[in-house]
Design a protein around this motif. Structure first.
Motif, mmCIF file in Angstrom:
data_model
loop_
_atom_site.group_PDB
_atom_site.id
_atom_site.type_symbol
_atom_site.label_atom_id
_atom_site.label_comp_id
_atom_site.label_asym_id
_atom_site.label_seq_id
_atom_site.Cartn_x
_atom_site.Cartn_y
_atom_site.Cartn_z
ATOM 1 N N ALA A 158 11.870 0.843 -1.017
ATOM 2 C CA ALA A 158 12.237 -0.500 -0.547
ATOM 3 C C ALA A 158 13.744 -0.692 -0.635
ATOM 4 C CB ALA A 158 11.500 -1.558 -1.367
ATOM 5 N N LYS A 159 14.335 -0.161 -1.699
ATOM 6 C CA LYS A 159 15.789 -0.265 -1.851
ATOM 7 C C LYS A 159 16.542 0.511 -0.784
ATOM 8 C CE LYS A 159 16.643 -1.563 -6.487
ATOM 9 N NZ LYS A 159 17.512 -1.356 -7.638
ATOM 10 N N LEU A 160 15.896 1.529 -0.227
ATOM 11 C CA LEU A 160 16.516 2.293 0.856
ATOM 12 C C LEU A 160 16.249 1.628 2.204
ATOM 13 C CD1 LEU A 160 15.654 5.974 -0.182
ATOM 14 C CD2 LEU A 160 17.834 4.780 -0.442
ATOM 15 N N PHE A 213 4.534 -1.415 8.245
ATOM 16 C CA PHE A 213 5.254 -0.702 7.189
ATOM 17 C C PHE A 213 5.784 0.654 7.648
ATOM 18 C CE2 PHE A 213 2.527 -3.661 4.901
ATOM 19 C CZ PHE A 213 3.440 -4.222 4.011
ATOM 20 N N ASP A 214 6.845 1.104 6.949
ATOM 21 C CA ASP A 214 7.352 2.465 7.160
ATOM 22 C C ASP A 214 6.608 3.441 6.260
ATOM 23 O OD1 ASP A 214 9.425 1.513 8.902
ATOM 24 O OD2 ASP A 214 10.484 0.792 7.113
ATOM 25 N N ILE A 222 13.760 11.156 -5.502
ATOM 26 C CA ILE A 222 12.543 11.541 -4.776
ATOM 27 C C ILE A 222 12.433 10.705 -3.494
ATOM 28 C CG2 ILE A 222 10.001 11.619 -4.865
ATOM 29 C CD1 ILE A 222 10.249 12.045 -7.909
ATOM 30 N N ALA A 223 12.752 9.417 -3.605
ATOM 31 C CA ALA A 223 12.697 8.545 -2.420
ATOM 32 C C ALA A 223 13.649 9.063 -1.345
ATOM 33 C CB ALA A 223 13.050 7.113 -2.811
ATOM 34 N N ASN A 236 7.430 3.274 -9.018
ATOM 35 C CA ASN A 236 8.868 3.551 -8.960
ATOM 36 C C ASN A 236 9.320 3.988 -7.579
ATOM 37 O OD1 ASN A 236 10.416 3.371 -11.649
ATOM 38 N ND2 ASN A 236 8.430 4.220 -12.230
ATOM 39 N N LEU A 237 8.495 4.785 -6.926
ATOM 40 C CA LEU A 237 8.831 5.268 -5.590
ATOM 41 C C LEU A 237 8.767 4.104 -4.598
ATOM 42 C CD1 LEU A 237 9.576 7.980 -4.520
ATOM 43 C CD2 LEU A 237 7.153 8.464 -4.098
ATOM 44 N N GLY A 238 7.801 3.215 -4.796
ATOM 45 C CA GLY A 238 7.680 2.037 -3.931
ATOM 46 C C GLY A 238 8.959 1.212 -3.976
ATOM 47 N N VAL A 239 9.429 0.935 -5.207
ATOM 48 C CA VAL A 239 10.663 0.160 -5.364
ATOM 49 C C VAL A 239 11.849 0.920 -4.763
ATOM 50 C CG1 VAL A 239 12.295 -0.737 -7.066
ATOM 51 C CG2 VAL A 239 9.836 -1.058 -7.411
#
Ligand SMILES: Nc1ncnc2c1ncn2[C@@H]1O[C@H](COP(=O)(O)OP(=O)(O)O)[C@@H](O)[C@H]1O
Ligand SMILES: [Mg+2]
Lengths: 272, 89
Positions: free
Chosen positions: A32-34, A117-118, A238-239, A26-29
């Protein structure tokens, strides 16, 4: 790893089944959305399932094992998410990797990922043995996941001790599967209790949410489709907190206006 | 007493377990963090009591030596109520 700005975050817990893989996906997605280029690295070679959570299990051709043995290039091993192309999965090789994998191998993978990657989120296996040490080898910082349960908190404490000894900083806590009604009835450790005991900064508090299980069934992390379920909202928060935004933590009382929990609070009124 | 406890007593319901979890965790983590097992702590307790008793008389059965932990620091905390200083000193 060293001279790039890529953040390597270990997602770990000691105890199994507390929500590491769910958080990683979930954090990965959400990252990425940010607009962050994000890789999720399945370091649970024994019991891999990050691919399943992300719905990418049928798209794996090469794994970290092929990358390390030189039988494929990095771009071939990375599985790009179709809907969220800034997110890639680095799949775990087969469980026999556990027999030869060394911390140096993890560092090698990290060195390859760093310039592209960031964020690299490392989904650690349960336990505090070799598998965990390998996963931690490439970590610059860590998120410890715990449930408000006695055994999970104890294991988290153990892991925090090990990470402190390695000088991994910052260490932050995600408390997962919180059940507000039980907390109100004083039948579950509260956020304050756990923070008091573990003495870590809290970066997220996710309530028990059946949508999490349904999204795992579909292979679509909750954060993928702007779902408004409490867990989806909090994973996205969290992201943003990782990105340095000051996002307030969820207010348990507002999720806790049901008759039962109000009754719970009434019951705790002191009469003597 | 809270309303809950009153009702619990009247109806024989389960008491609040979160407090038990807190207390048990405190104890077990003090040992985990210091890597001292209860047997070792007990041995230290007996030796500390023996040393202290050379100089002062302690209240019977009151010498407590426990591991306590707060903010990830573990301390050995002794609570040794003194009855009187030994006269020979
Ligand atoms: N907030 C939550 N609410 C409900 N179920 C959850 C939540 N977080 C995780 N789960 C469920 O708990 C189980 C274990 O989660 P998982 O992420 O695989 O844990 P781990 O990787 O730590 O072993 C899964 O079935 C998952 O769907
Ligand atoms: Mg897992």
């Amino acid at each position: 790893m060293d001279d790039s700005s890529c953040r390597f975050i270990l997602i770990c817990s000691g105890k199994g089944g507390v929500g590491k893989t769910t958080l990683t996906a979930n954090l990965g997605v959400a990252l990425a959305k940010l607009d962050c280029k994000t890789a999720v690295l399945d370091a649970d070679f024994g019991l891999r399932n990050l691919d399943l959570m992300l719905g990418l299990e049928n798209r794996i051709v090469y794994t970290a094992q092929d990358l390390l043995s030189g039988s494929c290039r990095l771009e071939q091993a990375l599985v790009k998410h179709k809907q969220e192309p800034r997110l890639s999965l680095m799949p775990a090789g087969n469980p026999r990797m556990l027999e030869w994998l060394k911390t140096d191998h993890m560092k090698e993978i990290a060195t390859l990922l760093a310039p592209r990657f960031d964020y690299v989120l490392i989904d650690a296996p349960a336990g505090v043995e070799a598998g965990f040490r390998n996963a931690a080898a490439a970590a610059g910082e860590a998120i410890v996941v715990a449930n408000p349960e006695i055994s999970s908190v104890r294991d988290a404490d153990r892991v925090i001790g090990l990470l402190n000894a390695r000088g991994i900083q910052p260490l932050q806590l995600v408390l997962n599967r919180v059940r507000p009604t039980m907390v109100a009835h004083q039948q579950m450790l509260s956020v304050e209790d756990v923070l008091d005991i573990l003495a870590l900064p809290l970066v997220g508090m996710v309530c028990e949410d059946e949508q999490v299980i349904m999204s795992a069934n579909r292979g679509e992390p909750l954060t993928l489709n702007d779902g408004g379920s409490p867990a989806a909202v909090e994973y996205a928060c969290i992201a943003r907190r990782l990105q340095g935004e000051a996002v307030p933590l969820p207010d348990l009382d507002s999720q806790n206006q049901g008759l039962l929990s109000r009754l719970g609070r009434l019951m705790n009124t002191r009469i003597l | 007493m809270a309303i809950r406890e009153l009702l619990e007593r009247l109806f024989g319901r389960q008491p609040a377990t979160a407090a038990m979890a807190r207390q048990r965790l405190r104890l077990v983590l003090a040992h985990d963090r210091s890597d001292l097992n209860p047997e070792l702590v007990e041995r230290m307790r007996r030796e500390i009591l023996a040393v202290v008793s050379k100089y002062v008389e302690l209240e019977d059965g009151h010498g407590e030596v426990n591991l306590e932990t707060e903010d990830r620091t573990t301390a050995l905390v002794a609570n040794l109520p003194i009855r009187r200083v030994r006269s020979s000193l």
